[in-house]
Write a protein that holds these residues in place. Structure first.
Motif, PDB file in Angstrom:
ATOM      1  N   PRO A  33      -1.207   2.163 -10.989  1.00 51.06           N
ATOM      2  CA  PRO A  33      -1.981   1.079 -11.584  1.00 51.06           C
ATOM      3  C   PRO A  33      -1.662  -0.292 -10.980  1.00 51.06           C
ATOM      4  O   PRO A  33      -2.576  -1.116 -10.784  1.00 51.06           O
ATOM      5  CB  PRO A  33      -1.588   1.139 -13.069  1.00 51.06           C
ATOM      6  CG  PRO A  33      -1.252   2.565 -13.296  1.00 51.06           C
ATOM      7  CD  PRO A  33      -0.578   3.015 -12.034  1.00 51.06           C
ATOM      8  N   LEU A  34      -0.394  -0.549 -10.679  1.00 49.59           N
ATOM      9  CA  LEU A  34      -0.051  -1.829 -10.060  1.00 49.59           C
ATOM     10  C   LEU A  34      -0.640  -1.936  -8.648  1.00 49.59           C
ATOM     11  O   LEU A  34      -1.062  -3.015  -8.225  1.00 49.59           O
ATOM     12  CB  LEU A  34       1.469  -2.007 -10.023  1.00 49.59           C
ATOM     13  CG  LEU A  34       2.092  -2.487 -11.329  1.00 49.59           C
ATOM     14  CD1 LEU A  34       3.610  -2.369 -11.281  1.00 49.59           C
ATOM     15  CD2 LEU A  34       1.697  -3.937 -11.614  1.00 49.59           C
ATOM     16  N   ILE A  35      -0.675  -0.815  -7.918  1.00 51.04           N
ATOM     17  CA  ILE A  35      -1.320  -0.830  -6.606  1.00 51.04           C
ATOM     18  C   ILE A  35      -2.799  -1.173  -6.763  1.00 51.04           C
ATOM     19  O   ILE A  35      -3.362  -1.951  -5.991  1.00 51.04           O
ATOM     20  CB  ILE A  35      -1.146   0.533  -5.898  1.00 51.04           C
ATOM     21  CG1 ILE A  35       0.337   0.796  -5.619  1.00 51.04           C
ATOM     22  CG2 ILE A  35      -1.924   0.559  -4.578  1.00 51.04           C
ATOM     23  CD1 ILE A  35       0.612   2.213  -5.108  1.00 51.04           C
ATOM     24  N   LEU A  36      -3.434  -0.601  -7.773  1.00 51.72           N
ATOM     25  CA  LEU A  36      -4.845  -0.914  -8.033  1.00 51.72           C
ATOM     26  C   LEU A  36      -5.032  -2.382  -8.372  1.00 51.72           C
ATOM     27  O   LEU A  36      -6.015  -3.010  -7.952  1.00 51.72           O
ATOM     28  CB  LEU A  36      -5.363  -0.048  -9.181  1.00 51.72           C
ATOM     29  CG  LEU A  36      -5.700   1.407  -8.857  1.00 51.72           C
ATOM     30  CD1 LEU A  36      -5.901   2.209 -10.140  1.00 51.72           C
ATOM     31  CD2 LEU A  36      -6.948   1.478  -7.979  1.00 51.72           C
ATOM     32  N   LEU A  37      -4.102  -2.948  -9.115  1.00 55.75           N
ATOM     33  CA  LEU A  37      -4.232  -4.339  -9.548  1.00 55.75           C
ATOM     34  C   LEU A  37      -4.032  -5.341  -8.417  1.00 55.75           C
ATOM     35  O   LEU A  37      -4.470  -6.484  -8.522  1.00 55.75           O
ATOM     36  CB  LEU A  37      -3.243  -4.628 -10.687  1.00 55.75           C
ATOM     37  CG  LEU A  37      -3.566  -3.949 -12.025  1.00 55.75           C
ATOM     38  CD1 LEU A  37      -2.422  -4.134 -13.011  1.00 55.75           C
ATOM     39  CD2 LEU A  37      -4.869  -4.501 -12.610  1.00 55.75           C
TER      40      LEU A  37
END
Length: 249
Positions: A33-37
């Motif tokens: 999720p942090l990579i997506l953000l």
């Protein structure tokens, strides 16, 4: 199994909440999720939206997986639960606990580096997959399912939580409701970060970049700590009966 769960279950829902928060730091529930953000490709709300889509899919995946596990564990606990409390089984569990502790040292990032490995290699592979899937809802759904399948077998806290719920003596319906709360808490930290991204937009860039770097760097370490802690808990709660079994032998 009961030996592993007794200490965690002593605090009731608190024990499950702790395990859910440990699961919330995994590759699938926090790092991806942090990579997506931070991947870019659209406005802040679009970035947050695709992250929430990913989290919803992986959350439902673990919910359905947990219900399937409970459907098998509940009859097993009902008919064979008394056997799981025998000294011989406690001895086996104690050995498993020791092996988990040993394994936790083996997969520690420092140990991986000493062997010439790269503890951040997995995160980099996922970064490549995320960038390919970002902005494409169907690929994001596939990415979430892939992450769930790959990580399911290694999510020891999640498996321990299933054992705790099964040992509570609740039915499948109540167990499923408990799982809903567990899975919601498991994805809550990343969902909150998605909300921060949507609310602050570009002003959250520095925060997201720092959290992303920290998560990628410490993903392996967090997993090794989780494995070690679960192993220690198993050993502590099975040591007495295990020693009795050895003495009787």
């Amino acid at each position: 199994m009961d030996g592993m769960e007794s200490t965690l279950d002593a605090a009731g829902p608190v024990g499950l909440a702790v395990l859910a928060l440990v699961d919330a730091t995994s590759m699938g529930t926090l790092v991806i999720p942090l990579i997506l953000l931070v991947a870019g490709g659209g406005g802040a709300r679009r970035v947050a939206g695709r992250t929430l889509l990913y989290l919803a899919v992986i959350g439902v995946f673990y919910l359905l997986l947990g219900i399937a596990l409970l459907a098998g564990l509940l009859p097993l606990m009902e008919h064979l639960g008394h056997l799981l409390r025998t000294p011989a089984v406690m001895l086996v569990l104690a050995v498993i606990g020791v092996l988990l502790v040993v394994w936790s040292f083996h997969i520690d990032p420092a140990a991986i580096r000493k062997r010439g490995g790269d503890p951040e290699a997995s995160a980099r592979r996922w970064t490549h997959r995320v960038r390919q899937a970002a902005g494409r809802p169907l690929l994001l759904i596939g990415l979430a399912l892939l992450a769930g399948v790959i990580e399911a077998a290694s999510m020891i806290p999640y498996l321990a939580a299933m054992g705790i719920i099964a040992d509570m003596g609740v039915g499948l319906g109540t167990g499923a409701l408990i799982l809903v709360g567990y899975c919601a808490l498991m994805i809550a930290p990343a969902a909150i970060l998605a909300g921060v991204r949507a609310a602050l937009g570009g002003r959250a860039d520095r925060l997201m970049d720092r959290l992303h770097s920290w998560a990628v760097k410490n993903a392996s370490s967090a997993f090794s700590w989780a494995i070690g802690i679960i192993g220690v808990i198993i050993v502590i709660n099975t040591a007495g009966p295990a020693l009795d079994a050895l003495g009787a032998g």
